[in-house]
Design a protein around this motif. Structure first.
Motif, PDB file in Angstrom:
ATOM      1  N   UNK A   1      82.616 -13.068  -9.776  1.00 51.66           N
ATOM      2  CA  UNK A   1      82.696 -13.931 -11.213  1.00 51.66           C
ATOM      3  C   UNK A   1      81.371 -13.880 -12.068  1.00 51.66           C
ATOM      4  N   UNK A   2      80.400 -13.966 -11.813  1.00 50.79           N
ATOM      5  CA  UNK A   2      78.988 -13.668 -12.209  1.00 50.79           C
ATOM      6  C   UNK A   2      79.130 -12.496 -12.351  1.00 50.79           C
ATOM      7  N   UNK A   3      78.855 -11.214 -11.610  1.00 51.64           N
ATOM      8  CA  UNK A   3      78.729  -9.842 -12.327  1.00 51.64           C
ATOM      9  C   UNK A   3      80.730  -9.732 -12.948  1.00 51.64           C
ATOM     10  N   UNK A   4      81.076 -10.660 -13.370  1.00 52.63           N
ATOM     11  CA  UNK A   4      82.956 -10.218 -14.428  1.00 52.63           C
ATOM     12  C   UNK A   4      83.475  -9.272 -13.763  1.00 52.63           C
TER      13      UNK A   4
ATOM     14  N   UNK B   1      85.715 -14.456 -21.936  1.00 55.57           N
ATOM     15  CA  UNK B   1      84.610 -13.763 -20.969  1.00 55.57           C
ATOM     16  C   UNK B   1      84.407 -14.778 -19.788  1.00 55.57           C
ATOM     17  N   UNK B   2      84.886 -16.050 -20.273  1.00 61.86           N
ATOM     18  CA  UNK B   2      84.074 -17.362 -19.608  1.00 61.86           C
ATOM     19  C   UNK B   2      85.022 -17.465 -18.006  1.00 61.86           C
ATOM     20  N   UNK B   3      84.088 -17.941 -17.165  1.00 63.24           N
ATOM     21  CA  UNK B   3      84.941 -17.876 -15.773  1.00 63.24           C
ATOM     22  C   UNK B   3      85.498 -19.536 -16.204  1.00 63.24           C
ATOM     23  N   UNK B   4      86.708 -18.845 -15.421  1.00 62.40           N
ATOM     24  CA  UNK B   4      87.859 -20.402 -15.269  1.00 62.40           C
ATOM     25  C   UNK B   4      87.416 -20.964 -13.876  1.00 62.40           C
ATOM     26  N   UNK B   5      86.349 -20.317 -13.251  1.00 60.44           N
ATOM     27  CA  UNK B   5      85.741 -21.369 -11.658  1.00 60.44           C
ATOM     28  C   UNK B   5      84.199 -21.506 -12.012  1.00 60.44           C
ATOM     29  N   UNK B   6      83.807 -23.017 -12.782  1.00 63.40           N
ATOM     30  CA  UNK B   6      82.418 -22.981 -12.804  1.00 63.40           C
ATOM     31  C   UNK B   6      81.622 -22.991 -11.633  1.00 63.40           C
ATOM     32  N   UNK B   7      82.635 -23.821 -10.614  1.00 63.77           N
ATOM     33  CA  UNK B   7      81.428 -23.536  -9.645  1.00 63.77           C
ATOM     34  C   UNK B   7      82.260 -23.894  -8.751  1.00 63.77           C
ATOM     35  N   UNK B   8      81.720 -23.712  -7.323  1.00 64.09           N
ATOM     36  CA  UNK B   8      81.944 -23.919  -5.571  1.00 64.09           C
ATOM     37  C   UNK B   8      81.633 -24.288  -5.309  1.00 64.09           C
ATOM     38  N   UNK B   9      81.530 -25.159  -4.482  1.00 65.95           N
ATOM     39  CA  UNK B   9      80.963 -25.367  -2.795  1.00 65.95           C
ATOM     40  C   UNK B   9      81.659 -26.066  -1.614  1.00 65.95           C
ATOM     41  N   UNK B  10      80.902 -25.240  -0.857  1.00 63.62           N
ATOM     42  CA  UNK B  10      81.676 -25.770   0.631  1.00 63.62           C
ATOM     43  C   UNK B  10      81.332 -27.345   0.651  1.00 63.62           C
ATOM     44  N   UNK B  11      81.772 -27.940   0.893  1.00 60.46           N
ATOM     45  CA  UNK B  11      81.165 -29.634   2.003  1.00 60.46           C
ATOM     46  C   UNK B  11      81.621 -29.588   3.188  1.00 60.46           C
ATOM     47  N   UNK B  12      82.142 -29.523   3.578  1.00 52.22           N
ATOM     48  CA  UNK B  12      82.547 -29.154   4.965  1.00 52.22           C
ATOM     49  C   UNK B  12      81.886 -28.573   5.930  1.00 52.22           C
ATOM     50  N   UNK B  13      80.705 -28.003   6.785  1.00 52.52           N
ATOM     51  CA  UNK B  13      80.138 -26.632   7.298  1.00 52.52           C
ATOM     52  C   UNK B  13      80.488 -26.492   9.253  1.00 52.52           C
ATOM     53  N   UNK B  14      80.876 -25.506   9.707  1.00 54.38           N
ATOM     54  CA  UNK B  14      80.763 -25.150  11.102  1.00 54.38           C
ATOM     55  C   UNK B  14      79.535 -26.399  11.420  1.00 54.38           C
ATOM     56  N   UNK B  15      78.618 -26.202  11.361  1.00 59.58           N
ATOM     57  CA  UNK B  15      77.870 -27.172  11.983  1.00 59.58           C
ATOM     58  C   UNK B  15      77.885 -28.551  12.159  1.00 59.58           C
ATOM     59  N   UNK B  16      78.936 -29.097  10.270  1.00 57.72           N
ATOM     60  CA  UNK B  16      78.505 -30.357  10.179  1.00 57.72           C
ATOM     61  C   UNK B  16      80.139 -30.574   8.766  1.00 57.72           C
ATOM     62  N   UNK B  17      81.383 -31.063  10.208  1.00 58.74           N
ATOM     63  CA  UNK B  17      82.185 -31.434   9.247  1.00 58.74           C
ATOM     64  C   UNK B  17      82.555 -32.897   8.770  1.00 58.74           C
ATOM     65  N   UNK B  18      83.021 -32.906   7.934  1.00 52.42           N
ATOM     66  CA  UNK B  18      83.678 -34.052   7.172  1.00 52.42           C
ATOM     67  C   UNK B  18      84.640 -34.354   7.152  1.00 52.42           C
TER      68      UNK B  18
END
Length: 132
Positions: A18-21, A70-87
């Motif tokens: 998205x940043x590179x369009x 040409x603005x992205x539909x996704x503003x941001x994405x964040x990983x919440x649960x990680x392999x080191x810490x499951x939520x």
């Protein structure tokens, strides 16, 4: 190359494209990534996706969506649960992303669901990521 967190890799590839369009991005395929792409398409964050078979695990081609300027539909994405810490959360504790303007993706006993679907079905699970 051994990948320790393929979901974070998927999210980072989408954000970088998205940043590179770019119009599309290719990621190594898995059932979980295909389900996440299905949810992103249903929620209107991507145009469409396609699973390309090869002799290995396959490639997931995601066609990105942009607005009129040409603005992205996704503003941001964040990983919440990680392999080191499951939520994990129960269905009553599922957070609303930006007061309902974004979505949270959960892995539940009924498959990969959005936060709204999980609340409707009354199931909790592992919080994978949030998208807005």
């Amino acid at each position: 190359m051994v990948m320790t967190d393929p979901i974070a890799d998927l999210l980072n590839r989408i954000k970088n494209a998205h940043k590179a369009r770019f119009d599309k991005v290719d990621v190594p395929a898995s059932r979980m990534k295909v389900e996440m792409a299905r949810i992103l398409k249903e929620e209107g964050y991507i145009k469409h996706f396609k699973l390309i078979k090869d002799n290995k695990q396959g490639v997931l081609r995601i066609h990105l969506k942009y607005g009129p300027d040409r603005e992205p539909a996704i503003r941001d994405m964040r990983r919440i649960s990680k392999p080191s810490r499951r939520i994990y959360v129960g269905f009553k504790e599922i957070p609303k992303v930006l007061n309902g303007l974004g979505i949270a993706i959960l892995s539940t006993s009924r498959g990969i669901l959005t936060d709204k679907q999980a609340r409707q079905e009354g199931v909790g699970g592992e919080l994978i990521c949030s998208v807005w």
